[in-house]
Structures are given as C-alpha cells and as structure tokens.
Design a protein around this motif. Structure first.
Motif, PDB file in Angstrom:
ATOM      1  N   ARG A  20       1.028  -0.899  -0.260  1.00  0.00           N
ATOM      2  CA  ARG A  20       0.108   0.384  -0.415  1.00  0.00           C
ATOM      3  C   ARG A  20       1.265   1.401   0.501  1.00  0.00           C
ATOM      4  NH1 ARG A  20      -4.378   2.633  -1.370  1.00  0.00           N
ATOM      5  NH2 ARG A  20      -5.310   3.917   0.324  1.00  0.00           N
ATOM      6  N   LYS A  24       1.205   4.217  -3.184  1.00  0.00           N
ATOM      7  CA  LYS A  24       1.502   5.527  -2.948  1.00  0.00           C
ATOM      8  C   LYS A  24       2.602   6.593  -3.113  1.00  0.00           C
ATOM      9  CE  LYS A  24      -2.837   5.650  -2.367  1.00  0.00           C
ATOM     10  NZ  LYS A  24      -4.210   6.462  -3.303  1.00  0.00           N
ATOM     11  N   ARG A  76     -14.380   0.509   6.868  1.00  0.00           N
ATOM     12  CA  ARG A  76     -13.508   1.449   5.608  1.00  0.00           C
ATOM     13  C   ARG A  76     -12.753   0.092   4.393  1.00  0.00           C
ATOM     14  NH1 ARG A  76      -9.032   4.698   8.662  1.00  0.00           N
ATOM     15  NH2 ARG A  76      -9.581   3.199  10.658  1.00  0.00           N
ATOM     16  N   PHE A  77     -12.181  -1.301   4.964  1.00  0.00           N
ATOM     17  CA  PHE A  77     -11.189  -1.378   4.142  1.00  0.00           C
ATOM     18  C   PHE A  77     -12.278  -2.666   3.924  1.00  0.00           C
ATOM     19  CE2 PHE A  77      -8.437   1.749   6.033  1.00  0.00           C
ATOM     20  CZ  PHE A  77      -8.067   2.438   4.545  1.00  0.00           C
ATOM     21  N   GLU A  81     -13.214  -3.790  -0.369  1.00  0.00           N
ATOM     22  CA  GLU A  81     -11.397  -3.327  -0.323  1.00  0.00           C
ATOM     23  C   GLU A  81     -10.516  -4.128  -0.896  1.00  0.00           C
ATOM     24  OE1 GLU A  81     -14.050  -2.614   1.287  1.00  0.00           O
ATOM     25  OE2 GLU A  81     -14.366  -0.349   0.323  1.00  0.00           O
ATOM     26  N   THR A 364      -6.472   5.103  13.775  1.00  0.00           N
ATOM     27  CA  THR A 364      -5.278   4.851  13.281  1.00  0.00           C
ATOM     28  C   THR A 364      -4.317   4.095  13.195  1.00  0.00           C
ATOM     29  OG1 THR A 364      -4.686   5.886  14.796  1.00  0.00           O
ATOM     30  CG2 THR A 364      -5.355   7.608  13.430  1.00  0.00           C
ATOM     31  N   MET A 399      -4.443  -1.677   6.330  1.00  0.00           N
ATOM     32  CA  MET A 399      -5.262  -0.854   5.338  1.00  0.00           C
ATOM     33  C   MET A 399      -5.334   0.516   5.960  1.00  0.00           C
ATOM     34  SD  MET A 399      -4.521  -1.437   2.384  1.00  0.00           S
ATOM     35  CE  MET A 399      -5.674  -0.975   0.963  1.00  0.00           C
ATOM     36  N   ALA A 400      -5.543   0.559   7.475  1.00  0.00           N
ATOM     37  CA  ALA A 400      -5.728   1.926   8.160  1.00  0.00           C
ATOM     38  C   ALA A 400      -4.098   2.031   9.035  1.00  0.00           C
ATOM     39  CB  ALA A 400      -7.061   1.183   8.908  1.00  0.00           C
ATOM     40  N   GLU A 403      -2.363   4.697   5.918  1.00  0.00           N
ATOM     41  CA  GLU A 403      -3.322   5.821   6.095  1.00  0.00           C
ATOM     42  C   GLU A 403      -2.486   6.721   6.504  1.00  0.00           C
ATOM     43  OE1 GLU A 403      -6.740   6.517   4.764  1.00  0.00           O
ATOM     44  OE2 GLU A 403      -4.793   5.156   3.623  1.00  0.00           O
ATOM     45  N   ASN A 404      -1.428   6.836   7.645  1.00  0.00           N
ATOM     46  CA  ASN A 404      -1.081   7.035   8.636  1.00  0.00           C
ATOM     47  C   ASN A 404       0.728   7.819   7.461  1.00  0.00           C
ATOM     48  OD1 ASN A 404      -2.192   7.416  11.050  1.00  0.00           O
ATOM     49  ND2 ASN A 404      -1.962   5.275  11.194  1.00  0.00           N
TER      50      ASN A 404
END
Ligand SMILES: Cc1cc2nc3c(=O)[nH]c(=O)nc-3n(C[C@H](O)[C@H](O)[C@H](O)COP(=O)(O)OP(=O)(O)OC[C@H]3O[C@@H](n4cnc5c(N)ncnc54)[C@H](O)[C@@H]3O)c2cc1C
Length: 406
Positions: A20, A24, A76-77, A81, A364, A399-400, A403-404
């Motif tokens: 992931r 990004k 969310r995931f 997803e 988070t 995945m969560a 995000e950080n």
C-alpha cells in the motif's frame, strides 16, 4: 541508517502495508522479517489455497475483549476493498460458498503478488525495502526515535514503527508469541493468549475413528448451558475432534468451564425420518450385525463405534429391541462428548488475545502509550472466525495504519 518507518513482521499484514505504501509512492520504510523469506505462513493458509476473505465480514465474526474495536477498519477496508487491492496487484479472486480464494487456487500466487515488489530488486538509491533473517528482539524509544535490535546484533532506527508480528499460533512459521515482548517493552498490556481455530481434546471417542470425516451439526455447551452451534466438516483425530465446525466453536471455548459438545451426525433428517429409514434396513438387512445398521448414513467405522457405544455390538439387526434402536438414533442425533480443552498453539490457526485494544486507537491503529508506534493484525486482541476473517482483519488493520503515511 534512519528510516521514516520500520515494519516488524513480513507476514500478510506487513506485506499488505508495504504494498500500500509503495502504491502511494512512500518508499522510506524497511520491513524486518525473522524468517529466511517473507510470508511463509501465507503458503499454508486455506490448506494451501488461501481463503482471503468472506462475503459475511462484520464485527460479529470477531472476538476479543472489545471486538467492536474492529468496526471502523472493517467498514473502511472490507472485503470489496481487499478484492480491489488484489486485483490491482494482478490477482483475481473467486467465491466458493461465501469464501474468497485466488482463481489459481494457490496460496503461492497470493504470496508472489505481495512479495515480488518488496524483496525484488533494490531501489535506485541502493536501499532495500526488506531484510529477512532479522528477528527483532529489542525495541526502545529514545530521543524521539525507535531503536531496534535484531537477534543477529544489527541495529536499526526509525521515527515510526508498525508492529505486525502476528500471534502465537504456528511457531514453525515464525509466530511463537515472542513478538509480544516487544509490545510489553514499550509498556503495552498483552491480554491472556489462548489457541483458537484449533482441534478440541476429548477422550470420549475411540482411536479407530481417527481420520473419519463427516458433515455434522456440532453444538458447544458449558454444562447444560448452550454456547454456540455450527454446521460443517467434523473430523475425528487422535485424542480429539477437528474440522471447520469444531474450529469455529473453539473460539468460544474460553466462555466455558465445563465444556461439552453435542454432535448431530445426520442434521438433515429428523429422528422420526431416521427411524423410519432404519426400519427399512431392519426389513432388508436384518441378518447383518448391528455394527452395519447405519452404513449408508454414516462412515462404516462410525456405524460400528455407535453400535459399540450403545452396547448392541454383535447383535443381529433383526434382533434389536425398540429401545436399542432408539438408543442408536439418539447417539446419531445427540452424541455427547466431554471436552478436555484445546490442542496447543502449534495446532491452532489463530491466537485469541493479544495487545489490548484499549491501548490502541481504532481509527489510526497508533498505540496510545508511545508516539509513532502502530500495531496491526493478529498481534492485537482480535481474532476472527474460520473462513477468511483473519486475513481480512490483517488487511483491514494494515490498510488503516498505512493511512498515517500516505
Ligand atoms: C495453518 C493456518 C491456516 C490458516 N488459514 C487461514 C485462511 O485460510 N484464512 C484466514 O483468514 N486466515 C487463516 N489463517 C490465519 C492467518 O494466517 C493469520 O491470522 C494472519 O496471517 C495474520 O496476519 P499478520 O500479518 O497479523 O501475522 P502473520 O501473517 O502471522 O505474520 C507475522 C510475521 O511476523 C514475523 N515475526 C514475528 N516476530 C518477529 C520479530 N520479532 N521480528 C521480525 N519478524 C517477526 C513472522 O515470522 C511472520 O512472518 C491460518 C493460519 C494458519 C496457521
């Protein structure tokens, strides 16, 4: 060398996170794995087929002191997803009875998709994204950075750390529970660890049944109190019972002090239906011994064992009294066995218990006791049912956490 992020554990969660981050454009990380290669456990998941997720992903399929902790990450995931994530990596999945597997039917293809960008060629600046044979044995937070030491003496520094070291199940795959010491060193509480999705011990069945498999409905009781019921595969093993139905119930064993199971070996027939079917047997096969009465309905070894348990072994079928027939039917539909606990961690698929979710932020995944520390996957006090829920959890939490950094 100082990294922005070190990931401890190159299992499913660690690899999802690393991929992931790469997607990004975040490359300032190092993944440390104690085994000589990444994702060893993935290869054995789902009997080598890797059951990635399930159509029925919801909080109710997860356990722990505070299972509601999972809600945000699962929302969310979730499974769609996960499927999209793997599609992006070139892996097509297919559904079978609510469970998702790779179309290739091979866990190795899941591992390849997750690993090839991580342990492939080094980055242009010569940096590596992962180091295997690096078991982290010490971690400290000093002067705003984490100092990690590997068993081989190597030292690493990072601003942030994600602990993705898994649980205590499958020690031969790198997860012997020693990772929890790292969380404890940083002041985190580890709840009681018990094996889950594991065979249950009982001495109520004969060795001659070992290996016999059946579709059955299995119910767990604490004394006479109903705990849960599951339909599915049921397998006799040496010293115990196994199969998906038993695995599911094993996650509820901690709720019992006097566990016993009830097995219905022919759940799709009522007692009356079975009774009238057996009357035909009596008519046509009355000359056979009672051990053969249930052949055609259950495995022949089970038919013989039931005759023995009901004390009718050697009696001709035509000689059985109404009360003896009724005992046999009761044993088929309501076979009771006392449970003497679960097999150990080595035999289990997942660990119940882990780093207390009270000490981790549910959005988070950052630890509440130390800045820049994140904990994901099975290392947390969250375990899922059998059927793809545990890989899903490792995915959702990783995945969560990603995000950080993106
Ligand atoms: C036989 C078996 C079959 C299973 N089948 C399924 C299935 O089909 N579907 C499903 O959903 N779940 C399945 N599971 C459960 C699932 O594999 C795990 O829940 C999931 O892999 C957890 O992901 P994770 O990233 O948290 O930990 P893991 O995947 O266990 O990865 C942890 C990694 O950290 C490494 N590590 C540990 N300590 C250190 C350290 N100190 N330093 C460096 N590295 C360290 C380990 O070597 C390991 O590679 C199965 C488990 C087993 C044992």
């Amino acid at each position: 060398m100082m990294y922005k992020l070190i990931i401890v554990g190159g299992g499913f969660g660690g690899l999802v996170l690393a991929n992931r981050l790469l997607d990004k454009g975040f490359k300032d990380f190092l993944l440390l794995e104690r085994n000589d290669r990444l994702g060893k456990k993935i290869l054995v998941t789902g009997n080598g087929r890797c059951n990635l997720t399930n159509v029925d992903v919801s909080v109710s399929r997860y356990h722990g002191d505070n299972a509601a902790f999972c809600a945000s990450a699962l929302e969310r995931f979730g499974s769609s997803e996960l499927i999209t994530f793997f599609a992006e990596l070139g892996l097509v999945v297919t559904e079978e009875g609510g469970r998702f597997y790779p179309l290739s039917r091979s866990a190795a293809s899941v591992l390849d998709c997750l690993r090839l960008r991580i342990d492939g060629a080094p980055l242009p600046d010569g940096k590596k994204l992962c180091e295997c044979e690096s078991k982290v044995v010490d971690i400290r937070y000093e002067n705003g950075r984490y100092m990690l030491t590997a068993e081989n003496g190597k030292k690493y520094q990072a601003e942030n750390v994600v602990l993705a070291f898994g649980g205590k199940s499958g020690a031969n795959l790198g997860t012997d529970g020693s990772g929890f010491l790292l969380a404890e060193k940083l002041g985190y509480t580890v709840t009681k660890l018990t094996p889950s999705l594991v065979q249950l011990k009982t001495s109520d069945f004969s060795k001659s049944l070992s290996g016999v498999k059946h579709k059955a409905c299995v119910t767990l009781y604490d004394g006479d109190r109903f705990i849960a019921t599951e339909d599915g595969d049921f397998l006799f093993v040496d010293g115990g019972v196994s199969g998906n139905a038993v695995f599911e119930l094993s996650s509820r064993l901690s709720l019992t002090s006097r566990p016993q199971i009830k097995i219905d070996f022919i759940p799709n027939m009522t007692r009356e239906e079975l009774s009238s079917a057996l009357m035909k047997k009596v008519k046509h096969f009355g000359f056979l011994p009672a051990e053969k009465l249930l052949v055609g309905y259950v495995h022949s070894a089970l038919s013989a064992w039931i005759a023995s348990r009901c004390g009718v072994k050697g009696i001709q079928i035509s000689e059985l009294t109404a009360s003896q027939l009724s005992d046999v039917i009761a044993c088929v539909k309501n076979c009771r066995a006392k449970i003497d606990g679960a097999f150990d961690f080595k035999a289990s698929q997942v660990t119940h218990g882990g780093v207390s979710t009270k000490e981790v932020d549910e959005v988070t995944f950052s630890g509440k006791k130390s800045k820049g520390l994140y904990i994901v996957g099975e290392a947390l006090d969250v375990d899922g049912d059998c059927g793809g829920f545990n890989l899903q959890w490792a995915f959702s939490s990783a995945m969560a956490a990603a995000e950080n950094f993106i």
